[in-house]
Design an enzyme around this catalytic site. Structure first.
Site, PDB file in Angstrom:
ATOM      1  N   ASP A 179     -12.697   7.283   8.957  1.00  0.00           N
ATOM      2  CA  ASP A 179     -12.909   7.369  10.871  1.00  0.00           C
ATOM      3  C   ASP A 179     -13.348   8.131  11.652  1.00  0.00           C
ATOM      4  O   ASP A 179     -14.525   7.825  13.094  1.00  0.00           O
ATOM      5  CB  ASP A 179     -11.821   6.510  11.569  1.00  0.00           C
ATOM      6  CG  ASP A 179     -10.833   5.679  11.123  1.00  0.00           C
ATOM      7  OD1 ASP A 179     -11.450   5.045  10.099  1.00  0.00           O
ATOM      8  OD2 ASP A 179      -9.798   5.280  11.384  1.00  0.00           O
ATOM      9  N   PHE A 205      -7.628   6.819  10.051  1.00  0.00           N
ATOM     10  CA  PHE A 205      -7.505   7.988   8.565  1.00  0.00           C
ATOM     11  C   PHE A 205      -9.025   7.942   7.740  1.00  0.00           C
ATOM     12  O   PHE A 205      -9.571   7.241   8.836  1.00  0.00           O
ATOM     13  CB  PHE A 205      -6.198   7.366   8.503  1.00  0.00           C
ATOM     14  CG  PHE A 205      -5.938   5.600   7.749  1.00  0.00           C
ATOM     15  CD1 PHE A 205      -6.679   5.544   6.795  1.00  0.00           C
ATOM     16  CD2 PHE A 205      -5.990   5.132   8.942  1.00  0.00           C
ATOM     17  CE1 PHE A 205      -6.510   4.126   6.455  1.00  0.00           C
ATOM     18  CE2 PHE A 205      -5.971   4.014   8.537  1.00  0.00           C
ATOM     19  CZ  PHE A 205      -6.333   3.236   7.504  1.00  0.00           C
ATOM     20  N   GLY A 206      -8.791   7.775   6.468  1.00  0.00           N
ATOM     21  CA  GLY A 206     -10.178   8.122   5.578  1.00  0.00           C
ATOM     22  C   GLY A 206     -11.656   8.688   6.313  1.00  0.00           C
ATOM     23  O   GLY A 206     -11.348   9.433   6.640  1.00  0.00           O
ATOM     24  N   THR A 239       1.156  -1.302   0.110  1.00  0.00           N
ATOM     25  CA  THR A 239       0.036   0.158  -0.316  1.00  0.00           C
ATOM     26  C   THR A 239       0.890   0.733   0.104  1.00  0.00           C
ATOM     27  O   THR A 239       2.072   1.650   0.464  1.00  0.00           O
ATOM     28  CB  THR A 239      -0.685   0.033   0.669  1.00  0.00           C
ATOM     29  OG1 THR A 239      -1.829   1.071   0.768  1.00  0.00           O
ATOM     30  CG2 THR A 239       0.237   0.049   2.404  1.00  0.00           C
ATOM     31  N   ASP A 278      -7.755  -4.104   0.342  1.00  0.00           N
ATOM     32  CA  ASP A 278      -8.691  -3.226  -0.666  1.00  0.00           C
ATOM     33  C   ASP A 278      -9.845  -3.547   1.083  1.00  0.00           C
ATOM     34  O   ASP A 278     -10.529  -3.837   0.992  1.00  0.00           O
ATOM     35  CB  ASP A 278      -8.822  -3.444  -1.745  1.00  0.00           C
ATOM     36  CG  ASP A 278     -10.060  -2.373  -2.107  1.00  0.00           C
ATOM     37  OD1 ASP A 278      -8.847  -1.476  -2.089  1.00  0.00           O
ATOM     38  OD2 ASP A 278     -10.674  -2.295  -2.628  1.00  0.00           O
ATOM     39  N   SER A 279      -9.958  -1.647   1.051  1.00  0.00           N
ATOM     40  CA  SER A 279     -11.149  -1.149   1.841  1.00  0.00           C
ATOM     41  C   SER A 279     -12.206  -0.035   1.771  1.00  0.00           C
ATOM     42  O   SER A 279     -11.341   0.301   1.372  1.00  0.00           O
ATOM     43  CB  SER A 279     -10.464  -1.442   3.621  1.00  0.00           C
ATOM     44  OG  SER A 279      -9.209  -0.576   3.579  1.00  0.00           O
TER      45      SER A 279
END
Length: 200
Positions: free
Chosen positions: A163, A160-161, A13, A73-74
């Site tokens: 969250d 992150f993202g 990643t 992958d999420s």
């Protein structure tokens, strides 16, 4: 044939948040490399599912580095948005992967669906697909999910993202408000990793 335990791995990643989380899950005895060690750019993710995209990344990074690779992958699925952003979770943040922009887009899309969405429990889940791929290595895949709902505003500086807008089932706070250790013990990545940790 006895499965040989994996002793060194490339985490496939270029997302520093993911790298940090996956490093935290892997055994301390493992030799861990990142894509930055090989200066490998990410491949085009043109799969139709988290599992397909996870395999695309694992295969690509493994071939470039000649190492066994673990890729993730999420993303976030929101029921009222027909499962979006889903596999396009990162893309909602634009070319620079700006998740503030992505979270604001989620709020905009929810507003379009229902002006009063903030008073309702908007069902959502985080999904993570992990793939181990490499030379002389059987390809291994696993899937982890955590159910929850969307917060009415962004809360918390951790993680992150997405969250800061996701409240897991049974909790009152977002992943963004949780201490990393609390989140790691219950999130989608941890659930997916539990299924493959015996290979390390």
């Amino acid at each position: 044939m006895l499965m040989k335990k994996i002793t060194k791995i490339l985490v496939g990643t270029n997302n520093s948040g993911k790298l940090k989380e996956i490093r935290g899950l892997l055994p301390k005895s493992l030799e861990i490399y990142s894509t930055a060690d090989f200066k490998i750019k990410s491949p085009a993710e043109n799969g139709r599912t988290f599992k397909e995209n996870s395999l695309i990344k694992a295969r690509y990074f493994s071939k470039k580095s000649k190492m066994i690779c673990l890729s993730d992958d999420s993303g976030l699925e929101i029921d009222i948005l027909e499962g979006n952003p889903g596999i396009y979770s990162a893309r909602w943040g634009g070319k620079r992967g700006n998740f503030i922009k992505a979270m604001n887009r989620v709020f905009k899309e929810l507003d379009k669906k229902n002006k009063n969405w903030k008073t309702k429990k908007i069902k959502a889940r985080f999904i993570c697909a992990l793939t181990i791929y490499g030379p002389n290595q059987k390809t291994i895949s696993s899937l982890g999910k955590v159910e929850g709902h969307i917060s009415s505003s962004m809360k918390g500086e951790n993680g992150f993202g997405y969250d800061p807008i996701f409240i897991p089932k049974g909790k009152k706070i977002t992943f963004g408000e949780m201490k990393p250790l609390q989140k790691y013990k219950m999130d989608h990545r941890f659930k997916a990793f539990k299924k493959i940790k015996k290979f390390f």
